[in-house]
Scaffold this motif. Structure first.
Motif, short mmCIF file in Angstrom:
data_model
loop_
_atom_site.label_atom_id
_atom_site.label_comp_id
_atom_site.label_asym_id
_atom_site.label_seq_id
_atom_site.Cartn_x
_atom_site.Cartn_y
_atom_site.Cartn_z
N LEU A 191 53.74 42.58 47.33
CA LEU A 191 52.66 42.55 46.11
C LEU A 191 52.48 41.96 45.22
O LEU A 191 51.51 41.49 44.85
N LEU A 192 52.94 40.67 44.95
CA LEU A 192 53.23 39.13 44.65
C LEU A 192 51.21 38.85 45.09
O LEU A 192 50.89 37.95 44.33
N SER A 193 51.98 38.28 46.19
CA SER A 193 50.90 37.84 47.09
C SER A 193 49.51 38.66 47.03
O SER A 193 48.26 38.19 46.72
N LYS A 194 48.87 40.12 46.80
CA LYS A 194 48.38 40.63 46.73
C LYS A 194 47.79 40.64 44.89
O LYS A 194 46.57 40.05 44.98
N GLU A 195 48.79 40.87 44.37
CA GLU A 195 48.28 40.05 43.15
C GLU A 195 47.55 39.01 42.21
O GLU A 195 46.75 38.79 42.00
N VAL A 196 48.64 37.18 43.31
CA VAL A 196 47.48 36.68 43.03
C VAL A 196 46.39 36.37 43.58
O VAL A 196 45.22 35.83 42.92
N ARG A 197 45.51 36.65 45.08
CA ARG A 197 44.86 37.28 45.29
C ARG A 197 44.10 37.76 44.68
O ARG A 197 42.44 37.76 43.76
N CYS A 198 44.22 38.74 43.53
CA CYS A 198 43.19 39.57 43.13
C CYS A 198 42.49 38.54 41.72
O CYS A 198 41.64 38.39 41.18
N VAL A 199 43.37 38.07 40.92
CA VAL A 199 43.91 37.21 39.71
C VAL A 199 41.99 35.78 40.39
O VAL A 199 41.67 35.63 39.56
N GLN A 200 42.65 35.39 41.86
CA GLN A 200 41.95 34.39 42.11
C GLN A 200 40.57 34.80 42.71
O GLN A 200 39.65 34.27 42.21
N ASP A 201 40.41 36.02 43.27
CA ASP A 201 39.08 36.93 43.74
C ASP A 201 38.68 36.32 41.97
O ASP A 201 37.47 36.89 41.57
N MET A 202 39.06 37.34 41.24
CA MET A 202 38.96 37.50 39.88
C MET A 202 37.83 36.42 39.19
O MET A 202 37.00 35.89 39.00
N MET A 203 38.87 35.38 39.18
CA MET A 203 38.43 34.06 38.61
C MET A 203 36.62 33.62 39.87
O MET A 203 36.36 32.40 39.11
N CYS A 204 37.20 33.82 40.95
CA CYS A 204 36.22 33.43 41.32
C CYS A 204 34.23 33.79 41.37
O CYS A 204 33.48 32.87 41.09
N ALA A 205 34.97 35.16 40.81
CA ALA A 205 34.01 36.12 41.11
C ALA A 205 33.01 35.30 38.96
O ALA A 205 31.98 35.30 39.14
N ILE A 206 33.92 35.00 38.57
CA ILE A 206 33.47 34.79 36.74
C ILE A 206 32.92 32.86 37.16
O ILE A 206 32.13 33.38 36.40
N VAL A 207 33.59 32.55 37.64
CA VAL A 207 32.92 31.16 37.98
C VAL A 207 31.18 31.22 38.93
O VAL A 207 30.20 30.37 38.19
N SER A 208 31.53 32.12 39.42
CA SER A 208 30.57 32.49 40.90
C SER A 208 29.12 32.93 39.67
O SER A 208 28.20 33.25 40.38
N GLY A 209 29.50 33.64 38.63
CA GLY A 209 28.99 34.53 38.28
C GLY A 209 28.55 36.18 38.56
O GLY A 209 27.67 37.02 38.11
N GLU A 210 29.79 36.57 39.59
CA GLU A 210 29.13 37.77 40.24
C GLU A 210 30.18 38.94 39.22
O GLU A 210 30.90 37.97 38.07
N SER A 211 28.97 39.45 39.37
CA SER A 211 29.36 41.16 38.02
C SER A 211 29.49 42.18 38.97
O SER A 211 28.67 42.50 37.62
N GLY A 212 29.59 42.80 39.66
CA GLY A 212 29.62 43.97 40.62
C GLY A 212 27.86 44.26 41.14
O GLY A 212 28.11 44.82 40.99
#
Length: 136
Positions: free
Chosen positions: A25-46
């Motif tokens: 569960l912790l690993s999944k949450e870390v990946r979600c935060v990581q993915d969110m931060m990468c999406a913000i930086v790369s300009g993806e927004s759905g």
């Protein structure tokens, strides 16, 4: 980097105990935060992977921002979640990152502290694995 330090510091300071399910569960949450931060930086927004500038025009592949620095910042936390997901402490020696370091690997003391967070890892097994780490 500060987010990673906060999460890792909390794990080590508070000594929260983990089962194998809790580690997943912790690993999944870390990946979600990581993915969110990468999406913000790369300009993806759905936008389904399509990227556009402020005017809605498509952006050339060369103009994209790399998320590598973010992924590198999460390396220590990813290592911690990997350790928490091990079947047994001895598995770390086969999964260890081959001695290749970019200066952001966990120290042997941190590895031992993280292994001891697993409720089903014996202190003796952890000590045995970590004794080998300190010799390298």
């Amino acid at each position: 980097s500060q987010l990673v330090d906060i999460v890792l510091g909390t794990l080590l300071r508070e000594r929260k105990r983990f089962t194998d399910w809790g580690a997943l569960l912790l690993s999944k949450e870390v990946r979600c935060v990581q993915d969110m931060m990468c999406a913000i930086v790369s300009g993806e927004s759905g936008r389904g992977g399509r990227r556009a500038d402020d005017d809605g025009d498509n952006v050339a592949e060369d103009d994209l921002i790399s998320t590598v620095p973010i992924l590198e910042q999460f390396e220590r936390l990813n290592q911690a979640t990997t350790i928490l997901q091990l079947e047994r402490p001895a598995d770390w020696s086969t999964m260890a990152y081959g001695g290749v370091t970019k200066g952001n690997d966990l120290t042997p003391a941190e590895i031992q502290s993280i292994m001891l967070l697993r409720v089903d890892f014996s202190k003796e097994a952890v000590a045995s694995v970590c004794a080998g780490l300190r010799k390298e």
